[in-house]
Design a protein around this motif. Structure first.
Motif, short mmCIF file in Angstrom:
data_model
loop_
_atom_site.label_atom_id
_atom_site.label_comp_id
_atom_site.label_asym_id
_atom_site.label_seq_id
_atom_site.Cartn_x
_atom_site.Cartn_y
_atom_site.Cartn_z
N GLU A 207 0.84 -1.21 0.00
CA GLU A 207 0.00 0.00 0.00
C GLU A 207 0.87 1.26 0.00
O GLU A 207 0.58 2.24 -0.69
N ALA A 208 1.96 1.23 0.78
CA ALA A 208 2.85 2.40 0.83
C ALA A 208 3.47 2.65 -0.54
O ALA A 208 3.60 3.80 -0.99
N VAL A 209 3.86 1.56 -1.23
CA VAL A 209 4.43 1.71 -2.58
C VAL A 209 3.36 2.26 -3.53
O VAL A 209 3.64 3.14 -4.38
N LEU A 210 2.13 1.79 -3.39
CA LEU A 210 1.04 2.30 -4.24
C LEU A 210 0.84 3.80 -4.03
O LEU A 210 0.60 4.55 -4.97
N ASP A 213 3.59 5.55 -5.96
CA ASP A 213 3.51 5.47 -7.43
C ASP A 213 2.22 6.06 -8.00
O ASP A 213 2.21 6.52 -9.14
N LEU A 214 1.13 6.04 -7.24
CA LEU A 214 -0.14 6.54 -7.77
C LEU A 214 -0.48 7.94 -7.27
O LEU A 214 -1.29 8.65 -7.88
N GLY A 221 -8.73 6.15 -4.65
CA GLY A 221 -9.66 5.63 -5.66
C GLY A 221 -9.64 4.12 -5.80
O GLY A 221 -10.61 3.52 -6.27
N LEU A 222 -8.54 3.48 -5.40
CA LEU A 222 -8.50 2.01 -5.45
C LEU A 222 -9.58 1.42 -4.55
O LEU A 222 -10.08 0.32 -4.81
N LYS A 236 3.47 -0.82 -12.39
CA LYS A 236 4.76 -0.26 -11.94
C LYS A 236 4.94 -0.44 -10.43
O LYS A 236 6.02 -0.78 -9.95
N ALA A 237 3.85 -0.22 -9.68
CA ALA A 237 3.94 -0.38 -8.22
C ALA A 237 4.27 -1.83 -7.86
O ALA A 237 5.05 -2.08 -6.93
N ILE A 238 3.69 -2.76 -8.59
CA ILE A 238 4.01 -4.18 -8.31
C ILE A 238 5.49 -4.44 -8.59
O ILE A 238 6.17 -5.12 -7.81
N ALA A 239 6.00 -3.86 -9.68
CA ALA A 239 7.43 -4.05 -9.99
C ALA A 239 8.31 -3.44 -8.90
O ALA A 239 9.31 -4.04 -8.47
N ASP A 240 7.95 -2.25 -8.44
CA ASP A 240 8.73 -1.62 -7.36
C ASP A 240 8.66 -2.44 -6.07
O ASP A 240 9.66 -2.62 -5.37
#
Ligand code: GAL
Length: 419
Positions: A207-210, A213-214, A221-222, A236-240
């Motif tokens: 969640e912190a990475v999301l 990145d978002l 909004g998720l 991209k967030a999944i890759a990070d």
């Protein structure tokens, strides 16, 4: 009824069990019911210290009643929620239980498991005691269903300052790229750069990475359905996130609770850990002073919040005693006794920052000035079904590393559970 109640308290020890065995909860003999079973997952460390603070305020305010500890150990309620669900299904509720403000509370409201407290809010002068945004998260169809004890922040990165200094890190990174560079420095020193635990702690990190990145609005909004999970920014967030996993304690992360990961940090075996700010209180309770804290790199001025609250379950054995507990939870003295020990900040707006330790003083200021986004791992942003699906997806990704499958699972969970 007695058996499941005993099972619930057995985890916190024999003395609590004996107290429960002596429980006079039916009132069949016409005498007043005294015991108030309070069900939480605050069994140890800073969490228990916070609960103890609240219990002492309850002892002052509600001397006619007796606190009975129904705590079931396990971070984020990983065990407690299962025990609670089974008790509620059997119409054997504790007198009160801990529930997160937001979507998680709505689960209990929609299932008809908790009582409306709107009248008590008026009677106890609570209507204007809490921020309106928080009240909205406790309200369904104009009725308020719980009393908030606190506000916690989820998106905090904790460090062992000697370990990071030894790796040449002089300041915590404020971007993901800067963070990756620091994690490399820690890796070169032979320590675990980023300590991590199992499913729900992995969801917190993701969640912190999301958020990084978002950005705050798309992240929110998720959870309300306005941001799709199949976008390139989530990819991209999944890759990070996958890159971050490469810096964690791979062999132990899927069995570790948050306190096990915290121990790596305290023992100087890890540099960083992402965790909610109950960690401040827990480190304090364990006597470890060499820690630093910052917002997760790239989260900027975003405060990811969650709030613990207490409810009056339908069918509670001791309604009057529970109301006394709830009144204490909402009172200025109760919030101070609890939050000075819990790492969280008071939900009440009339709290005095100077009463709190340094970390919380910073959090009180940030809560007022920063953009607020909800936590899914702690029930503010997503329902329990949604959270369970995401925890399972994170656990699977931790072992198979299949990024496409993770994104497919996230899309499927949103399709099933998002409003
Ligand atoms: C959260 C809860 C916090 C803290 C944490 C770790 O869900 O809101 O108060 O207890 O779990 O167990």
């Amino acid at each position: 009824m007695r058996l499941s109640r005993r099972f619930a308290v057995a985890v916190v020890g024999v003395s609590a069990l004996l107290a429960t065995a002596a429980c006079n909860s039916t009132g069949d003999d016409g005498t007043a019911v005294k015991d108030v079973e309070v069900f939480t997952w605050w069994a140890d460390g800073g969490e228990k210290a916070g609960l103890d603070g609240l219990v002492s305020a309850f002892g002052t305010d509600c001397a006619n009643f007796t606190f009975v500890n129904g705590a079931v150990a396990g971070g984020a309620g990983s065990n407690a929620k299962q025990v609670l669900a089974s008790r509620l299904a059997q119409s054997d509720p504790p007198d009160t239980f801990q529930a997160h403000a937001g979507a998680e509370l709505s689960d209990y409201i929609n299932a008809g498991q908790i009582e409306d407290l709107s009248q008590e809010y008026k009677d106890w002068g609570l209507t204007n005691a809490f921020p309106q945004g928080l009240i909205d998260n406790l309200t369904v169809d104009g009725k308020i269903y719980s009393v908030p004890a606190n506000i916690h922040r989820a998106n905090v990165i904790w460090s062992n300052k000697s370990v990071t200094a030894a790796a040449g890190i002089t300041q915590d990174a404020t971007t993901l790229d800067g963070f990756f560079a620091d994690l490399e420095k820690l890796k070169a020193k032979g320590v675990t750069p980023l300590a991590l635990g199992k499913d729900w702690t992995q969801l917190m990190l993701f969640e912190a990475v999301l958020i990084s990145d978002l950005g705050a609005d798309k992240f929110t909004g998720l959870w309300n359905g306005s941001t799709p999970w199949d976008g390139a920014d989530v990819t991209k967030a999944i890759a990070d996130y996958q890159k971050l996993l490469g810096y964690t304690n791979k062999d132990t992360r899927d069995t570790f609770d948050w306190t096990d990961a915290e121990k790596l940090l305290m023992d100087g075996k890890a540099g960083y850990q992402l965790m909610g700010d109950w960690e401040a209180a827990d480190l304090d309770a364990k006597g470890f002073t060499g820690y630093g804290y910052s917002a997760f790199p790239g989260n900027g001025a975003t405060f990811q919040w969650l709030a613990d609250s207490f409810v009056l379950p339908k069918g509670a054995a001791n309604v009057e005693g529970t109301k006394c507990w709830l009144k204490t939870v909402g009172s200025a003295a109760g919030q101070k006794a609890f939050n000075t020990k819990k790492g969280s900040i008071p939900a009440r707006t009339d709290a005095v920052p100077g009463d709190y330790p340094a970390y919380q003083q910073a959090a009180i200021a940030d809560w007022k000035s920063q953009k607020q986004v909800p936590s899914c791992a702690h029930g503010a942003g997503c329902s329990q079904g949604y959270m369970g699906a995401l925890n399972a997806a994170m656990g699977k990704f931790s072992s198979d590393g299949d990024a496409a499958a993770l994104q497919t699972a996230l899309v499927a969970a949103a399709g099933q559970f998002s409003k």
